[in-house]
Enzyme design. Structure first.
Site, mmCIF file in Angstrom:
data_model
loop_
_atom_site.group_PDB
_atom_site.id
_atom_site.type_symbol
_atom_site.label_atom_id
_atom_site.label_comp_id
_atom_site.label_asym_id
_atom_site.label_seq_id
_atom_site.Cartn_x
_atom_site.Cartn_y
_atom_site.Cartn_z
ATOM 1 N N LYS A 16 0.813 -1.223 0.000
ATOM 2 C CA LYS A 16 0.000 0.000 0.000
ATOM 3 C C LYS A 16 0.842 1.267 0.000
ATOM 4 C CE LYS A 16 -4.424 -1.782 1.293
ATOM 5 N NZ LYS A 16 -5.689 -1.650 1.952
ATOM 6 N N LYS B 138 -4.559 -9.567 -5.448
ATOM 7 C CA LYS B 138 -5.813 -10.004 -4.833
ATOM 8 C C LYS B 138 -6.954 -9.068 -5.225
ATOM 9 C CE LYS B 138 -6.064 -7.626 -0.464
ATOM 10 N NZ LYS B 138 -7.011 -7.546 0.593
ATOM 11 N N LYS C 145 -11.376 -3.885 -2.972
ATOM 12 C CA LYS C 145 -12.479 -2.908 -3.102
ATOM 13 C C LYS C 145 -12.039 -1.641 -3.794
ATOM 14 C CE LYS C 145 -14.041 -3.692 1.532
ATOM 15 N NZ LYS C 145 -12.755 -3.505 2.216
HETATM 16 N N1 AQP Z 1 -9.309 -11.038 -2.342
HETATM 17 C C1 AQP Z 1 -9.670 -11.550 -1.181
HETATM 18 N N2 AQP Z 1 -9.894 -12.871 -1.058
HETATM 19 C C2 AQP Z 1 -10.285 -13.398 0.133
HETATM 20 N N3 AQP Z 1 -10.484 -12.651 1.257
HETATM 21 C C3 AQP Z 1 -10.270 -11.327 1.150
HETATM 22 N N4 AQP Z 1 -10.377 -10.322 2.036
HETATM 23 C C4 AQP Z 1 -10.059 -9.146 1.442
HETATM 24 N N5 AQP Z 1 -9.743 -9.352 0.145
HETATM 25 C C5 AQP Z 1 -9.863 -10.698 -0.054
HETATM 26 C C6 AQP Z 1 -10.804 -10.490 3.425
HETATM 27 O O1 AQP Z 1 -11.937 -9.658 3.618
HETATM 28 C C7 AQP Z 1 -11.918 -9.171 4.948
HETATM 29 C C8 AQP Z 1 -12.132 -7.701 4.947
HETATM 30 O O2 AQP Z 1 -11.064 -7.042 4.331
HETATM 31 P P1 AQP Z 1 -10.854 -5.492 4.609
HETATM 32 O O3 AQP Z 1 -11.934 -4.736 4.026
HETATM 33 O O4 AQP Z 1 -10.687 -5.256 6.038
HETATM 34 O O5 AQP Z 1 -9.492 -5.132 3.994
HETATM 35 P P2 AQP Z 1 -8.687 -5.606 2.781
HETATM 36 O O6 AQP Z 1 -8.133 -6.961 3.041
HETATM 37 O O7 AQP Z 1 -7.676 -4.574 2.537
HETATM 38 O O8 AQP Z 1 -9.778 -5.681 1.635
HETATM 39 P P3 AQP Z 1 -9.834 -4.985 0.251
HETATM 40 O O9 AQP Z 1 -11.083 -5.437 -0.375
HETATM 41 O O10 AQP Z 1 -8.586 -5.214 -0.512
HETATM 42 O O11 AQP Z 1 -10.013 -3.467 0.613
HETATM 43 P P4 AQP Z 1 -9.142 -2.219 0.225
HETATM 44 O O12 AQP Z 1 -9.172 -2.122 -1.258
HETATM 45 O O13 AQP Z 1 -9.861 -1.091 0.883
HETATM 46 O O14 AQP Z 1 -7.768 -2.421 0.762
HETATM 47 C C9 AQP Z 1 -10.600 -9.607 5.567
HETATM 48 O O15 AQP Z 1 -10.843 -10.740 6.373
HETATM 49 C C10 AQP Z 1 -9.749 -9.982 4.393
HETATM 50 O O16 AQP Z 1 -8.843 -10.997 4.711
#
Ligand code: AQP
Length: 327
Positions: free
Chosen positions: A111, A193, A196
């Site tokens: 990040k 991965k 969002k």
């Molecule tokens: N690609 C993924 N596959 C499986 N699990 C995932 N998680 C996130 N991406 C995947 C799981 O979803 C939960 C919530 O995640 P988060 O919103 O706290 O943060 P993150 O992991 O940073 O998710 P994003 O979607 O990638 O958000 P942004 O773009 O805002 O950084 C966690 O349990 C995570 O493991």
């Protein structure tokens, strides 16, 4: 009964990676455990947010928890910033962690994109996450496996404080990771991965996507040119990712899916997958539409914050006492 805690950042609409990696587990665990599910809004401000959008996303994520089946009669659902203990405990943990261990976190490296100076919140994010978990004497943390390293850090900090300050200050938690869905990759780039906040909306399928958008995103998903439907993440990451999604939504094993599509082209396989994902998301969208504007949603978050706050207060009293803080 074990205590379960987890959360999702309100940085946008929940996608099928969040659902298959984390939310599905939230629902599975709530019958046999004491579950606490949080909308981690303090985490989302590690990158700039528009306040109006953030408020909307907080309510969207809370409504999505309920729409996928998290039941407020069984589980506590609340917003992180409504319980001040998260930020307070985070400071105590900050004073018991090291820049070396934080620098090793791969999510921070990703990040911060290698910049010499990155936002401090991105750097200390795993400590806030550890505070979220330890504040509730959590036994089990259901998450996607991208969070493995953060769970390890949380355990290290808890064990360190138990050893140096006072035994039993914290319950040392365990992560819970599912086999299918633990890591769903981006549809346009299966080496990253699904996320969002990625720019390309076709890199992900959000739980609220219309059927047409689901179709477009899957049909244009990156595959390869050899045309064989086979699970081989190293050489065929795109097809392997789609097989994972298919398996997680259908409950069928990868072997059975591969056998069923033997001799078929990617187009046929993708078309079937479109139908499976559309069918799985239709009831979630319907539930969401009912819950999102309801008074029940606001009441759930209010009473959730009170119930979570009462647990957090007890922990903070014990922790502060062990550190010699407060009266
Ligand atoms: N690609 C993924 N596959 C499986 N699990 C995932 N998680 C996130 N991406 C995947 C799981 O979803 C939960 C919530 O995640 P988060 O919103 O706290 O943060 P993150 O992991 O940073 O998710 P994003 O979607 O990638 O958000 P942004 O773009 O805002 O950084 C966690 O349990 C995570 O493991």
């Amino acid at each position: 009964m074990k205590r379960v805690f987890s959360g999702v950042q309100p940085t946008g609409n929940i996608h099928i990676g969040n659902y298959l990696g984390a939310l599905k587990q939230f629902v599975e665990l709530q019958d046999e455990n004491e579950c606490i599910y949080c909308i981690v809004d303090l985490h989302s401000i590690t990158v700039p947010q528009d306040p109006k959008e953030l408020r909307k996303h907080i309510l969207d994520v809370a409504a999505l928890y309920m729409a996928v089946g998290v039941d407020p009669k069984k589980s506590i659902i609340f917003v992180q910033s409504d319980v001040s203990g998260h930020a307070e405990l985070s400071w105590i943990l900050t004073c018991n962690s090291y820049t070396g261990e934080l620098s090793r976190m791969t999510q921070f490296k990703d990040k911060s994109k290698g910049r010499e100076s990155a936002p401090t919140g991105l750097f200390t994010y795993p400590i806030l996450m550890a505070a979220d978990i330890l504040l509730y004497d959590t036994d089990i943390v259901p998450v996607g496996n991208d969070q493995k390293q953060h769970i390890e850090l949380c355990r290290d900090i808890a064990i360190r404080i138990n050893n140096t300050v006072k035994k039993d200050t914290f319950v040392v938690p365990d992560g819970r990771f599912l086999k299918a869905g633990a890591r769903i990759m981006a549809l346009d780039d299966p080496m990253s991965k699904m996320s969002k906040s990625a720019e390309n909306v076709h890199s992900r399928i959000s739980l609220l996507d219309e059927d047409n958008k689901i179709k477009k995103s899957i049909m244009r998903a990156t595959t390869d040119s050899d045309g064989e439907i086979k699970f081989d993440f190293e050489n065929k990451p795109g097809v392997s990712n789609l097989l994972n999604i298919y398996s997680a939504f259908s409950g069928k094993s990868i072997e059975d899916i591969v056998a069923a599509f033997s001799g078929c082209g990617y187009g046929d396989f993708k078309k079937e997958l479109v139908g499976i994902v559309q069918e799985a998301l239709t009831p979630i969208k319907k539930n969401f539409d009912e819950i999102r504007q309801s008074q029940e949603l606001l009441d759930t978050l209010r009473s959730g914050a009170e119930r979570a706050g009462a647990i957090a207060e007890k922990t903070m009293k014990r922790v502060k006492g062990n550190f010699g803080l407060g009266f």
